[in-house]
Scaffold this motif. Structure first.
Motif, PDB file in Angstrom:
ATOM      1  N   LYS A 127      56.590  41.759  35.325  1.00  0.00           N
ATOM      2  CA  LYS A 127      56.428  40.893  36.295  1.00  0.00           C
ATOM      3  C   LYS A 127      54.681  40.570  36.435  1.00  0.00           C
ATOM      4  CE  LYS A 127      59.894  43.177  39.130  1.00  0.00           C
ATOM      5  NZ  LYS A 127      60.597  42.212  38.719  1.00  0.00           N
ATOM      6  N   LYS A 128      54.428  39.478  36.727  1.00  0.00           N
ATOM      7  CA  LYS A 128      53.021  38.905  36.809  1.00  0.00           C
ATOM      8  C   LYS A 128      52.748  38.819  38.429  1.00  0.00           C
ATOM      9  CE  LYS A 128      49.425  36.432  35.353  1.00  0.00           C
ATOM     10  NZ  LYS A 128      48.366  36.897  34.589  1.00  0.00           N
ATOM     11  N   ALA A 129      51.602  39.307  38.843  1.00  0.00           N
ATOM     12  CA  ALA A 129      51.275  39.259  40.035  1.00  0.00           C
ATOM     13  C   ALA A 129      49.801  38.466  40.152  1.00  0.00           C
ATOM     14  CB  ALA A 129      50.786  40.405  40.683  1.00  0.00           C
ATOM     15  N   TYR A 130      49.535  37.582  41.198  1.00  0.00           N
ATOM     16  CA  TYR A 130      48.547  36.626  41.529  1.00  0.00           C
ATOM     17  C   TYR A 130      48.078  37.016  42.769  1.00  0.00           C
ATOM     18  CZ  TYR A 130      49.833  33.987  37.492  1.00  0.00           C
ATOM     19  OH  TYR A 130      50.352  33.396  36.193  1.00  0.00           O
ATOM     20  N   ILE A 131      46.849  37.640  43.012  1.00  0.00           N
ATOM     21  CA  ILE A 131      46.344  37.767  44.185  1.00  0.00           C
ATOM     22  C   ILE A 131      45.130  36.890  44.859  1.00  0.00           C
ATOM     23  CG2 ILE A 131      45.263  39.854  45.314  1.00  0.00           C
ATOM     24  CD1 ILE A 131      47.907  40.368  43.911  1.00  0.00           C
ATOM     25  N   MET A 132      45.627  36.124  46.051  1.00  0.00           N
ATOM     26  CA  MET A 132      44.577  35.428  46.552  1.00  0.00           C
ATOM     27  C   MET A 132      43.791  36.189  47.784  1.00  0.00           C
ATOM     28  SD  MET A 132      45.664  32.523  44.752  1.00  0.00           S
ATOM     29  CE  MET A 132      46.439  33.417  43.519  1.00  0.00           C
ATOM     30  N   ALA A 133      42.618  36.568  47.125  1.00  0.00           N
ATOM     31  CA  ALA A 133      41.696  37.232  47.793  1.00  0.00           C
ATOM     32  C   ALA A 133      40.605  36.577  48.704  1.00  0.00           C
ATOM     33  CB  ALA A 133      40.857  38.254  46.937  1.00  0.00           C
ATOM     34  N   ALA A 134      40.529  36.261  49.918  1.00  0.00           N
ATOM     35  CA  ALA A 134      39.837  35.503  50.671  1.00  0.00           C
ATOM     36  C   ALA A 134      38.878  36.692  51.765  1.00  0.00           C
ATOM     37  CB  ALA A 134      40.603  34.732  51.675  1.00  0.00           C
ATOM     38  N   ARG A 135      37.328  36.413  51.395  1.00  0.00           N
ATOM     39  CA  ARG A 135      36.602  37.336  52.066  1.00  0.00           C
ATOM     40  C   ARG A 135      35.362  36.645  52.928  1.00  0.00           C
ATOM     41  NH1 ARG A 135      36.274  41.074  46.601  1.00  0.00           N
ATOM     42  NH2 ARG A 135      38.526  41.895  46.887  1.00  0.00           N
ATOM     43  N   GLY A 136      34.853  37.076  53.940  1.00  0.00           N
ATOM     44  CA  GLY A 136      33.973  36.482  54.692  1.00  0.00           C
ATOM     45  C   GLY A 136      32.731  36.774  54.053  1.00  0.00           C
ATOM     46  N   GLY A 137      32.360  37.830  53.307  1.00  0.00           N
ATOM     47  CA  GLY A 137      31.263  38.152  52.544  1.00  0.00           C
ATOM     48  C   GLY A 137      31.711  37.872  51.036  1.00  0.00           C
ATOM     49  N   GLN A 138      30.694  38.497  50.414  1.00  0.00           N
ATOM     50  CA  GLN A 138      30.662  38.435  48.902  1.00  0.00           C
ATOM     51  C   GLN A 138      30.632  39.944  48.313  1.00  0.00           C
ATOM     52  OE1 GLN A 138      27.362  35.882  48.177  1.00  0.00           O
ATOM     53  NE2 GLN A 138      28.513  33.959  48.195  1.00  0.00           N
ATOM     54  N   TYR A 139      31.710  40.018  47.768  1.00  0.00           N
ATOM     55  CA  TYR A 139      31.868  41.699  47.609  1.00  0.00           C
ATOM     56  C   TYR A 139      32.346  41.605  45.842  1.00  0.00           C
ATOM     57  CZ  TYR A 139      32.048  42.131  52.628  1.00  0.00           C
ATOM     58  OH  TYR A 139      31.515  42.008  53.743  1.00  0.00           O
ATOM     59  N   ALA A 140      32.972  40.782  45.227  1.00  0.00           N
ATOM     60  CA  ALA A 140      33.454  41.010  43.897  1.00  0.00           C
ATOM     61  C   ALA A 140      32.697  41.487  43.147  1.00  0.00           C
ATOM     62  CB  ALA A 140      33.984  39.659  43.587  1.00  0.00           C
ATOM     63  N   GLY A 141      33.128  42.307  42.248  1.00  0.00           N
ATOM     64  CA  GLY A 141      32.173  43.207  41.360  1.00  0.00           C
ATOM     65  C   GLY A 141      31.045  44.018  41.747  1.00  0.00           C
ATOM     66  N   THR A 142      31.201  44.380  42.997  1.00  0.00           N
ATOM     67  CA  THR A 142      30.232  45.229  43.704  1.00  0.00           C
ATOM     68  C   THR A 142      30.960  46.533  44.007  1.00  0.00           C
ATOM     69  OG1 THR A 142      30.372  44.647  45.999  1.00  0.00           O
ATOM     70  CG2 THR A 142      28.871  43.101  44.682  1.00  0.00           C
ATOM     71  N   GLU A 143      30.065  47.443  44.319  1.00  0.00           N
ATOM     72  CA  GLU A 143      30.674  48.745  44.940  1.00  0.00           C
ATOM     73  C   GLU A 143      31.398  48.618  46.325  1.00  0.00           C
ATOM     74  OE1 GLU A 143      27.418  51.339  47.250  1.00  0.00           O
ATOM     75  OE2 GLU A 143      26.435  50.627  45.315  1.00  0.00           O
TER      76      GLU A 143
END
Length: 194
Positions: A127-143
Motif C-alpha cells: 500500500k501507499k500512504a500520503y500524510i498531509m501534515a499541517a502545523r502551526g509552527g515549523q518542525y520538519a527536519g528538527t528534533e
C-alpha cells in the motif's frame, strides 16, 4: 482519513481533501472511502478492549464484541485500500489522540502484524500512504518533529513502507507564511498526483 478536531475547517483536512480530489481526477475509476475521526471517534484503548481482542467470540462481553467488531471494520478498510491519505495536524507537539486511537485499533498481533524470530512483520504490505501534515509552527527536519518518525514507524510496523509526507508549516506564524506554506503544499500534492 481526517484527524483534525476542527473537521472540514482543519488545514490538514483541507489538504487531504485537495489531494483526494486531484487523485480522483487523475484516477477517475478509483473507489473512495472517507473516515473522519472528529465525527466517528474511536474510543481509547482500555484493558477490557485489549483483552477482548484475544478472547474467543463466545466468551466476550457485549462491549468486547462491539469493540472487536469496530477494530475488524477499521482493519478491513485499510486492508481493502491501495492508497491511504491521512490528514495529520499537530496538537501539543504530538498526534491527535483520535489518530492514536485509530492506530491502537488497527495494530493487532496476528491480524495486521506478526512476531517472528527476526522481529515483527507487517501484514498489510503493498500500500501507499500520503500524510498531509499541517502545523502551526515549523518542525520538519528538527528534533521537535515528533510525528514523522512515529507515523512512518507505525505504518511500517503494519507493513506500509511507502509513505510520503506533505508538510504545511508555520500556519500560525502570520498570513504571509501561512499562504506560502499552503501554496507550497499544494504544489507538492500536484507533483505527487501527476
Amino acid at each position: 482519513m481526517n484527524s483534525s478536531l476542527f473537521g472540514e475547517h482543519g488545514q490538514s483536512t483541507q489538504l487531504s481533501q485537495k489531494f483526494v480530489q486531484r487523485f480522483l481526477t487523475v484516477n477517475p475509476d478509483t473507489q473512495h472511502k472517507m473516515r473522519d475521526l472528529a465525527i466517528a471517534q474511536i474510543p481509547h484503548l482500555d484493558a477490557e478492549i485489549v483483552m477482548g481482542f484475544g478472547t474467543p467470540e463466545d466468551q466476550k462481553n457485549d462491549r468486547q464484541v462491539e469493540m472487536t467488531a469496530l477494530s475488524d471494520l477499521l482493519i478491513e478498510e485499510v486492508r481493502s485500500a491501495d492508497v491511504l491519505v491521512i490528514g495529520l495536524p499537530m496538537y501539543n507537539f504530538s498526534l491527535p489522540s483520535t489518530l492514536k486511537s485509530w492506530f491502537d485499533f488497527i495494530a493487532r498481533a496476528g491480524v495486521t502484524f506478526k512476531y517472528t524470530e527476526q522481529g515483527p512483520v507487517g501484514l498489510l504490505a503493498g500500500k501507499k500512504a500520503y500524510i498531509m501534515a499541517a502545523r502551526g509552527g515549523q518542525y520538519a527536519g528538527t528534533e521537535h518533529d515528533t510525528q514523522t518518525a512515529l507515523v512512518r514507524h507505525f505504518l511500517s510496523f503494519i507493513g506500509i513502507q511507502d509513505v510520503e509526507f506533505v508538510y504545511a508549516e508555520g500556519l500560525n506564524m502570520g498570513d504571509d507564511i501561512k499562504g506560502q506554506a499552503i501554496n507550497d503544499a499544494e504544489k507538492v500534492i500536484d507533483s505527487l498526483v501527476a
